[in-house]
Design a protein around this motif. Sequence first.
Motif, PDB file in Angstrom:
ATOM      1  N   VAL A   1       0.844  -1.185   0.000  1.00  0.00           N
ATOM      2  CA  VAL A   1       0.000   0.000   0.000  1.00  0.00           C
ATOM      3  C   VAL A   1       0.885   1.243   0.000  1.00  0.00           C
ATOM      4  O   VAL A   1       1.736   1.416   0.855  1.00  0.00           O
ATOM      5  N   LEU A   2       0.662   2.063  -1.002  1.00  0.00           N
ATOM      6  CA  LEU A   2       1.509   3.246  -1.198  1.00  0.00           C
ATOM      7  C   LEU A   2       0.744   4.491  -0.806  1.00  0.00           C
ATOM      8  O   LEU A   2      -0.495   4.503  -0.862  1.00  0.00           O
TER       9      LEU A   2
ATOM     10  N   HIS B   1      -0.527  11.312  -7.266  1.00  0.00           N
ATOM     11  CA  HIS B   1       0.413  10.195  -7.380  1.00  0.00           C
ATOM     12  C   HIS B   1       0.024   9.086  -6.406  1.00  0.00           C
ATOM     13  O   HIS B   1      -0.370   9.368  -5.266  1.00  0.00           O
ATOM     14  N   LEU B   2       0.173   7.846  -6.869  1.00  0.00           N
ATOM     15  CA  LEU B   2       0.097   6.692  -5.970  1.00  0.00           C
ATOM     16  C   LEU B   2       1.525   6.174  -5.878  1.00  0.00           C
ATOM     17  O   LEU B   2       2.051   5.621  -6.850  1.00  0.00           O
ATOM     18  N   GLY B   3       2.162   6.384  -4.737  1.00  0.00           N
ATOM     19  CA  GLY B   3       3.601   6.136  -4.670  1.00  0.00           C
ATOM     20  C   GLY B   3       4.282   7.071  -5.669  1.00  0.00           C
ATOM     21  O   GLY B   3       4.035   8.275  -5.665  1.00  0.00           O
ATOM     22  N   THR B   4       5.088   6.486  -6.567  1.00  0.00           N
ATOM     23  CA  THR B   4       5.756   7.336  -7.559  1.00  0.00           C
ATOM     24  C   THR B   4       4.979   7.393  -8.873  1.00  0.00           C
ATOM     25  O   THR B   4       5.345   8.116  -9.790  1.00  0.00           O
TER      26      THR B   4
ATOM     27  N   LEU C   1      -7.239  -5.480   6.669  1.00  0.00           N
ATOM     28  CA  LEU C   1      -6.727  -5.645   5.303  1.00  0.00           C
ATOM     29  C   LEU C   1      -5.610  -4.661   4.985  1.00  0.00           C
ATOM     30  O   LEU C   1      -4.914  -4.816   3.992  1.00  0.00           O
ATOM     31  N   GLY C   2      -5.478  -3.604   5.798  1.00  0.00           N
ATOM     32  CA  GLY C   2      -4.392  -2.640   5.586  1.00  0.00           C
ATOM     33  C   GLY C   2      -4.606  -1.722   4.397  1.00  0.00           C
ATOM     34  O   GLY C   2      -3.676  -1.084   3.917  1.00  0.00           O
ATOM     35  N   ILE C   3      -5.847  -1.672   3.912  1.00  0.00           N
ATOM     36  CA  ILE C   3      -6.156  -0.850   2.732  1.00  0.00           C
ATOM     37  C   ILE C   3      -6.348   0.607   3.160  1.00  0.00           C
ATOM     38  O   ILE C   3      -6.936   0.881   4.212  1.00  0.00           O
ATOM     39  N   SER C   4      -5.844   1.555   2.357  1.00  0.00           N
ATOM     40  CA  SER C   4      -6.086   2.976   2.641  1.00  0.00           C
ATOM     41  C   SER C   4      -7.488   3.338   2.159  1.00  0.00           C
ATOM     42  O   SER C   4      -7.941   2.834   1.126  1.00  0.00           O
TER      43      SER C   4
END
Length: 272
Positions: free
Chosen positions: A9-10, A69-72, A209-212
Amino acid sequence: MTTATATDVLPLRVEDLTVRFAGLTALDGISLTVEPGTVHAVIGPNGAGKSTTFNVLSGVYRATSGTVHLGTRELTGLPPHRIAALGVARTFQNLALPPRTTVADSLLLGRHRLTRSGFVTAGLRLPSAVREERAHRERVREIAEFVGIGDQLDTPTGALPYGLQKLAELARALCMEPSVLLLDEPVAGMTADERRRTAAVIAGVRDSLGISIVLVEHDMGVVMRLADEVTVLDFGRRIAAGPPSRVQNDPAVIQAYLGTPDTGDTNEEATP
Ligand SMILES: Nc1ncnc2c1ncn2[C@@H]1O[C@H](COP(=O)(O)OP(=O)(O)OP(=O)(O)O)[C@@H](O)[C@H]1O
């Protein structure tokens, strides 16, 4: 149920986002970061720009300027299906599931992009396609059980009570195995019981689940209980940001919800 790991997850970063519609500035230089595995609520009075933010994040609207951006990976300007394929799933304010389709088949639709067999192999019932479908159905069952509708898999979605239809929609978004979930007013129109149940499921999506999660919601009780971070918009501008306890007591936020004292324009229910 499989869980996302911190590395899957980013962060989702919105920087200086502006959206204009024919002379109207719906969003004016908004920035926010959704940290991995957190609930980030976007709140504000009617017309503040919440839906516009969602529509840019999911690729429905194009930004006039600014980036997402999602991560980079830059999402700005990508079409909705590409953004979904990168792991950003959304639910809609209004019910969007086909009412005569069973819950199981509706959730399977959510797994479409993860399906490898082409429709010829699937149509010929080749063993690889049969195995793949069985695995998808098993995952659908797991997800349905996770949101608490595991015993409704054979029910047409339209026959479910409203609260369970909304949960089925959330389950369909989870079937895409997202790393970020955009929830557009997930408890709107629900009874108090349904709201509590849905809020518990959303907390579970984050915690187990660790989802944002990006949450647009008018129900301030739900926002304040669930959110790790809140961004407050008013007339397209960010007027406050921070943890719920801080934002709740911010004079600019109170004023935005209550209206200016001299207009007498008050709305107690909407007070954060
Ligand atoms: N497609 C569009 N064309 C023109 N104006 C739009 C469009 N979408 C939104 N707007 C305008 O942009 C502003 C922000 O609207 P938006 O729907 O994002 O607010 P909101 O915070 O989601 O409001 P609500 O809580 O009422 O849903 C409003 O003035 C709205 O009329």
